[in-house]
Every structure is written in structure tokens, then in C-alpha cells.
Motif scaffolding. Structure first.
Motif, PDB file in Angstrom:
ATOM      1  N   LEU A 182      30.732  31.352  50.301  1.00  0.00           N
ATOM      2  CA  LEU A 182      32.061  31.942  50.231  1.00  0.00           C
ATOM      3  C   LEU A 182      32.426  32.850  51.398  1.00  0.00           C
ATOM      4  CD1 LEU A 182      31.892  32.770  46.480  1.00  0.00           C
ATOM      5  CD2 LEU A 182      33.720  31.437  47.497  1.00  0.00           C
ATOM      6  N   GLY A 183      31.521  33.059  52.327  1.00  0.00           N
ATOM      7  CA  GLY A 183      31.846  33.981  53.424  1.00  0.00           C
ATOM      8  C   GLY A 183      31.960  35.409  52.925  1.00  0.00           C
ATOM      9  N   LYS A 184      32.992  36.099  53.350  1.00  0.00           N
ATOM     10  CA  LYS A 184      33.176  37.506  52.995  1.00  0.00           C
ATOM     11  C   LYS A 184      33.947  37.563  51.677  1.00  0.00           C
ATOM     12  CE  LYS A 184      34.173  41.753  55.631  1.00  0.00           C
ATOM     13  NZ  LYS A 184      34.637  42.210  56.963  1.00  0.00           N
ATOM     14  N   ILE A 185      33.457  38.326  50.723  1.00  0.00           N
ATOM     15  CA  ILE A 185      34.124  38.392  49.424  1.00  0.00           C
ATOM     16  C   ILE A 185      34.244  39.827  48.915  1.00  0.00           C
ATOM     17  CG2 ILE A 185      33.516  36.077  48.637  1.00  0.00           C
ATOM     18  CD1 ILE A 185      31.208  37.198  47.099  1.00  0.00           C
ATOM     19  N   PHE A 186      35.359  40.054  48.239  1.00  0.00           N
ATOM     20  CA  PHE A 186      35.635  41.302  47.535  1.00  0.00           C
ATOM     21  C   PHE A 186      35.383  41.034  46.051  1.00  0.00           C
ATOM     22  CE2 PHE A 186      38.428  43.807  44.885  1.00  0.00           C
ATOM     23  CZ  PHE A 186      38.442  45.064  45.447  1.00  0.00           C
ATOM     24  N   ILE A 187      34.564  41.863  45.393  1.00  0.00           N
ATOM     25  CA  ILE A 187      34.305  41.715  43.952  1.00  0.00           C
ATOM     26  C   ILE A 187      34.808  42.971  43.248  1.00  0.00           C
ATOM     27  CG2 ILE A 187      32.553  41.399  42.169  1.00  0.00           C
ATOM     28  CD1 ILE A 187      30.773  40.096  44.277  1.00  0.00           C
ATOM     29  N   ARG A 188      35.645  42.777  42.222  1.00  0.00           N
ATOM     30  CA  ARG A 188      36.207  43.923  41.504  1.00  0.00           C
ATOM     31  C   ARG A 188      35.129  44.549  40.620  1.00  0.00           C
ATOM     32  NH1 ARG A 188      39.743  45.775  37.459  1.00  0.00           N
ATOM     33  NH2 ARG A 188      41.563  46.825  38.321  1.00  0.00           N
TER      34      ARG A 188
END
Lengths: 74, 74, 74, 74, 74, 74, 74
Positions: C58-64
Motif C-alpha cells: 500500500l505504500g504510505k498509509i494513514f491509519i485512524r
């Protein structure tokens, strides 16, 4: 409001045995040591009961307030 | 309130082994390194147990407080 | 409290590979770039794992943060 | 903390296409127009994908932050 | 942050017809009268749609923000 | 924001009959007596409806805001 | 707002018997002793009812507000 608040009941219950019922349907019974405004609580001589039967003896336990449904005197 | 608060129990448990039970029914057992007011905690030498059996050894782990039901001494 | 807090562990883990386990039972593995007090996190070179198997890169990811159960070192 | 924070990644992603995955297992893909600290976001040219297939084209959409699991670059 | 924020889109949508999708999978379509920072909203000439079919006409409705997944233009 | 806010609609509805739909799929119909910013509400001459049928007459009732999905005029 | 607020109804109900309905579908009936802004409440002579039948007599009970759906007069 008025001087009688829900936490007064928890305060009166300190050092007494209480029944704590959780959202996951388990009950914890023990002597109420402490609580805070989030209703996080600590019990001493804690016992886990499932469907009314003693399942485990747990000693001193911390229960996170948001999992609690109700607290009554034993 | 009074001077005994639920977080005092967690404070006494620092550097001791604790059992952390989560809403997803898994247990994490390890040495309590730290906690905060959200009950986020860090365990060292953490082990994941499912239905009472060791499932995985995880080393140092951060557990988000809102997933925790209870914490007891091992 | 005392100087050791749960976020210290996340701070030590910056730029290291971590395993993030979510409430939906998926795991995300990647290099920890950043986090905040809500435990929102960003991973680089993120991989999604389901039942222990690599599902997607997924490459770079933001997780809440509120979807996270635990974070450990890889 | 330190100067790198999770919202920096969202800031870098402005005007770029992102994939937003929700707790209800749907994905929304579109150009990131704006976001706030609750992770409420607005996408332009938004598309709804279910199980990896395009389901609907939605134009400009507002997504409430508390339904979001993760955000990645397309 | 920057001057473009998610609520700007809702502001632009005032007096226009919007589609509001809820966590319970129902859709409400109507003219956006007002909203607040919790994303509580009021629609005029509101219609309830289930699986894409008109189910009920409801007139003016208040929708509590925490039940909302997304809002798009009709 | 602007002077029209969602609570204005509730304010206009005071002393009128409203339909309150809950997350548990029940409806409560009654005269709106009061509400607050949490959308806690009190109805007078409250009736519980299930699947569109009158189930119980309840008199005056307090409904906790976080269980509410929507409120419309009868 | 205006001087009539939802908590006024709870205030009028002090020392009267009320029916408290929870998200887990149980009902608790008892004399209302106290409440707070979180809708935490304490009942005296509390009875647990399931499907309209008396299940248990519980004495004095503390009920955590976030588990409550509605409160009515007996």
C-alpha cells in the motif's frame, strides 16, 4: 443538581463487596477498592462469574469503566 | 474523591507481570512498562493467549486503552 | 504518573518497522513515520496482511487511531 | 512529540488521488480536497468501490471521520 | 491547516439537494437547511431511500451526526 | 457558520408532535417538551411504535441522545 | 435554549419509581435516587425485568449512563 449524585453510592460502597456487570455479560464480584469519574474501578478478591457460576478467582483487578453496565451491592 | 484511585493499582503493578483482557477476547500477558489516563499500556515480553493457550510471543507491545476490559496481576 | 509513558514506546519505534493490528482483524506492517495522541499513525512501505498472509502493498498509509488494537515491533 | 505528524501526510496528499477505506468495507477513491482534525474529509471526483469494483461515481463527497479506517495514495 | 476545510463543502451545499448515507444503510435525500460541527444536519423535503428506492417522504428532518457516513450532492 | 443551525429545527418543534427514530429500530412519537445539545430529549404522551404499529403508551419519556438516528415532524 | 431541559424531567422524577431501558434490552425499575449529566443513575429497590417479567431483585444499583436508551415513569 442536588447534593445526592450517583458516585455517592459508589463512595458508600467502598470496602464492601459489589457485583459489577459488564457489556460482555460477565459479572465480577469483589470488594470495591477505588473508582473514578470514568467508572474505572478496582476490586480486591475479585471473582469472575459467568451465568451465575464462579468461573475464576482473579485477586485484585482493574475494570475499565466503559465496559460496565451496572454495579450493585452483593 | 479520596486518595485511592484506580490508576494507583496500575502504578503498583509497574514492572510486574499483568494479564490484560481485551474486548476481542484475547489476553495479553507481560511486564507492565507504562500506562496513561486512557489506559493505553505498554507491556514487555508480551504474550498473546487465546482461550487460555499461548498463541504468540510479541516482545514489547502497545495496547490501545479503549480495547481493554480488565487488567489483573498474573 | 512517571516519566515512562506509552507514547514513549511509539517514539522509540519511529523509523522502525512495526506491526499494527486493527479491530477488523487485519494487520498493517510498515516503517513508523509518525503518530499523535489519538494513536493516528502513518506507515511507509505499508503492507496489509490477512490471517498472516501478505494481501496488498500500500505504500504510505494513514491509519485512524480508533481502529487500532495493538502495535508491536516487527 | 516531533515535527512529523500524521496529518502532515494528509496535507501532502491534498489535490492528489487517495483511497479511503471505511469500517463498512467500502472504498472511496478521489482527489483529496480537504480534511480536519476529526479526519472528516472531502473528495472530488469521488468513486465508490466495493470488493475492488467501481460501484458508483459520486462527484464531490464529504466523509465523516469516524467511519474511516485508513487512507492511502492511489 | 489551510483555508479549505470539509465543512466548506457543506456550506456550499446549503439550499441544495444532498444525499446523506447512514450507518444503517438508509439514504436520506433533501435540501440541506443547516448543519453543525457534529455534522448534525437538517433536511427539508426529506425522502428516505432504501436500496435505491423511495421508501417514505418525511418533510423536514433532523439527522444526528454520528449516524452519518457520507454526504454527496444529488 | 450562519444563523440557521440544526437545533433551530428542534426549537421550532417544541410542543409539537415529533417522531424519534432510534438505532434499535423503534420509533417514539410524542409532544417534544425539551432537548439539549447532546440531543437528549423529553417527550410527553409518548408512544412506542415497532414496525409502524403502536406497541406501548409510555407517558412522559426521556430518550438519551446517542441512541437517536433522526427526528421528524409527525 | 430555554429553561425547560431534559434533565428537569429526571429531577422531577427523584424519589419516584422509574423504568430504565438499556441497550441490552433489559429493564430496571426502581425509585430514582440520583443522576448526573452523563445520565449515570442510581435506583433504590431496583428490579431487573426481562421481556416484561421480573428476573431479579437487586436493591440499590448504579447504572452507567451510556447503556441507557430511555427512562419513563412507572
Amino acid at each position: 443538581m442536588d447534593p445526592t449524585r450517583p458516585l455517592d453510592f459508589l463512595n458508600e460502597s467502598r470496602n464492601k463487596r459489589v457485583i459489577v456487570e459488564l457489556k460482555n455479560q460477565k459479572q465480577y464480584i469483589g470488594r470495591l477498592v477505588s473508582f473514578d469519574i470514568h467508572i474505572n474501578i478496582v476490586l480486591e478478591d475479585g471473582e469472575e462469574h459467568i451465568d451465575g457460576n464462579l468461573n475464576r478467582k482473579l485477586g485484585k483487578i482493574f475494570i475499565r469503566g466503559d465496559t460496565i453496565i451496572l454495579i450493585s451491592s452483593e
